[in-house]
Design an enzyme around this catalytic site. Structure first.
Site, PDB file in Angstrom:
ATOM      1  N   GLY A  29       0.792  -1.221   0.000  1.00 60.62           N
ATOM      2  CA  GLY A  29       0.000   0.000   0.000  1.00 60.62           C
ATOM      3  C   GLY A  29       0.824   1.270   0.000  1.00 60.62           C
ATOM      4  O   GLY A  29       1.819   1.405  -0.717  1.00 60.62           O
ATOM      5  N   ASN A  83       4.738   5.224   9.181  1.00 68.98           N
ATOM      6  CA  ASN A  83       3.563   5.003   8.345  1.00 68.98           C
ATOM      7  C   ASN A  83       2.664   3.888   8.862  1.00 68.98           C
ATOM      8  O   ASN A  83       1.444   3.917   8.646  1.00 68.98           O
ATOM      9  CB  ASN A  83       4.036   4.659   6.920  1.00 68.98           C
ATOM     10  CG  ASN A  83       2.940   4.042   6.086  1.00 68.98           C
ATOM     11  OD1 ASN A  83       2.038   4.716   5.613  1.00 68.98           O
ATOM     12  ND2 ASN A  83       3.008   2.723   5.911  1.00 68.98           N
ATOM     13  N   TYR A 121      -9.501   5.173  16.877  1.00 69.07           N
ATOM     14  CA  TYR A 121      -8.633   5.673  15.810  1.00 69.07           C
ATOM     15  C   TYR A 121      -8.437   7.179  15.959  1.00 69.07           C
ATOM     16  O   TYR A 121      -7.308   7.681  15.844  1.00 69.07           O
ATOM     17  CB  TYR A 121      -9.243   5.355  14.455  1.00 69.07           C
ATOM     18  CG  TYR A 121      -8.390   5.778  13.279  1.00 69.07           C
ATOM     19  CD1 TYR A 121      -7.236   5.074  12.952  1.00 69.07           C
ATOM     20  CD2 TYR A 121      -8.744   6.873  12.496  1.00 69.07           C
ATOM     21  CE1 TYR A 121      -6.452   5.459  11.876  1.00 69.07           C
ATOM     22  CE2 TYR A 121      -7.960   7.267  11.418  1.00 69.07           C
ATOM     23  CZ  TYR A 121      -6.815   6.554  11.121  1.00 69.07           C
ATOM     24  OH  TYR A 121      -6.037   6.944  10.049  1.00 69.07           O
ATOM     25  N   ASN A 138      -8.438   0.488   4.971  1.00 65.17           N
ATOM     26  CA  ASN A 138      -9.852   0.879   4.846  1.00 65.17           C
ATOM     27  C   ASN A 138     -10.582   0.018   3.817  1.00 65.17           C
ATOM     28  O   ASN A 138     -11.582   0.443   3.246  1.00 65.17           O
ATOM     29  CB  ASN A 138      -9.987   2.370   4.512  1.00 65.17           C
ATOM     30  CG  ASN A 138      -9.294   2.741   3.206  1.00 65.17           C
ATOM     31  OD1 ASN A 138      -9.268   1.967   2.248  1.00 65.17           O
ATOM     32  ND2 ASN A 138      -8.719   3.928   3.149  1.00 65.17           N
TER      33      ASN A 138
END
Length: 312
Positions: free
Chosen positions: A22, A96, A234, A271
């Protein structure tokens, strides 16, 4: 499989966490394409080594892999020792790696993009929300990885970053970590009071969030945490990342530039590939901040490449 680059590096050296797929993989690719030596890290040794090899096959030879479990201090210490031994320095850290801290059920992945076709970002986010739940374990993992993991890696690598002539830390965050999502004025003021905030207090707040979450019966709302029934952990974790960024920037002064970046709603596994930006587009924002001209801001929030007015 750690690669074969040895000795002090004349090139700038960067570490990227969560680099095997990703946006993390794209950050590694773009940094390497700019001429940096890149240490791609990932929890899964096989996948991480394969990702580094893929980039080398693309003509980016200065990419090496090192296994990293970001929430384990011993793993972070091994990474620091590896970098010191192989390169003698570190110039850039991109934190990240992260999780959304939820459980999702999006149905058949093969037809997902067909289902999402024609939806804008807000519609996609709402579609995902309706298929998402948050367990106590999800929330604990979210704080452990997003906040504590990023802090653990940073603290292990700080001595190497301080030895750079232009050290940078880029923390990938989210607009959902802005303080506008907190319902209580007291919590907002405390997290925004960067002159008095401490890392110890941030750790205490992380534990307090989980304690309130476990109580249920509106405890999150009463304390002033984000009250979102799905993404509260989150939001809290990314708010703590933002606050940690500011505290560290204050402590390090101009010797080290520490900033955070919201890359946008990116198509990633985190996601379930419901985002609207490609991984390459999201990565470009983090890379732009990592490679900005010397002498820029520190302790700042970037919405992609635009400097935010505040963390509120």
């Amino acid at each position: 499989m750690e690669g074969s680059i040895n000795g002090p590096s004349k090139k700038r050296v960067a570490v990227v966490t969560g680099g095997n797929r990703g946006m993390g993989l794209e950050i590694c690719r773009q940094l390497a394409a700019h001429g940096l030596t890149v240490v791609l890290t990932a929890r899964d040794e096989k996948r991480g080594a394969e990702a580094a090899e893929k980039l080398r096959e693309e003509g980016l030879p200065d990419v090496v892999f090192h296994q990293l479990e970001i929430s384990e201090p011993t793993s972070a210490a091994r990474l620091a020792a590896f970098i010191k031994d192989k390169f003698g320095k570190l110039d850039i850290l991109v934190n990240n790696a992260g999780v959304l801290g939820v459980t999702t059920d999006v149905g058949d992945p093969a037809t997902l993009q067909e289902t999402l076709a024609g939806m804008d970002g807000m519609e996609r986010a709402e579609w995902l929300r309706q298929r998402t739940t948050q367990t106590t374990q999800d929330a604990e993992d979210c704080l452990r990885i997003n906040y504590h993991g990023s802090k653990t890696v940073t603290e292990a690598l700080l001595p190497l970053l301080r030895s750079s002539s232009d050290g940078r830390i880029v923390n990938v965050t989210s607009a959902w970590g802005l303080l506008r999502y907190f319902s209580g004025d007291e919590l907002r003021r405390e997290l925004d009071d960067v002159d008095n905030l401490t890392v110890q207090r941030l750790d205490e707040m992380s534990a307090l969030f989980l304690e309130d979450l476990g109580k249920g019966n509106g405890a999150l709302e009463r304390r002033g945490w984000p009250a979102d029934p799905v993404y509260a952990a989150y939001m809290a974790s990314k708010a703590l990342v933002c606050a940690y960024t500011r505290v560290l920037a204050r402590e390090e002064g101009t010797a080290l530039r520490v900033n955070c970046v919201h890359p946008g709603y990116v198509l990633t596994g985190m996601n379930d590939y419901t985002g609207v930006l490609t991984a390459a587009e999201g990565a470009a924002a983090a890379v732009a901040v990592a490679l900005a001209e010397k002498g820029g801001v520190t302790g700042a929030y970037f919405d992609r490449t635009e400097l935010g007015a505040s963390f509120v």
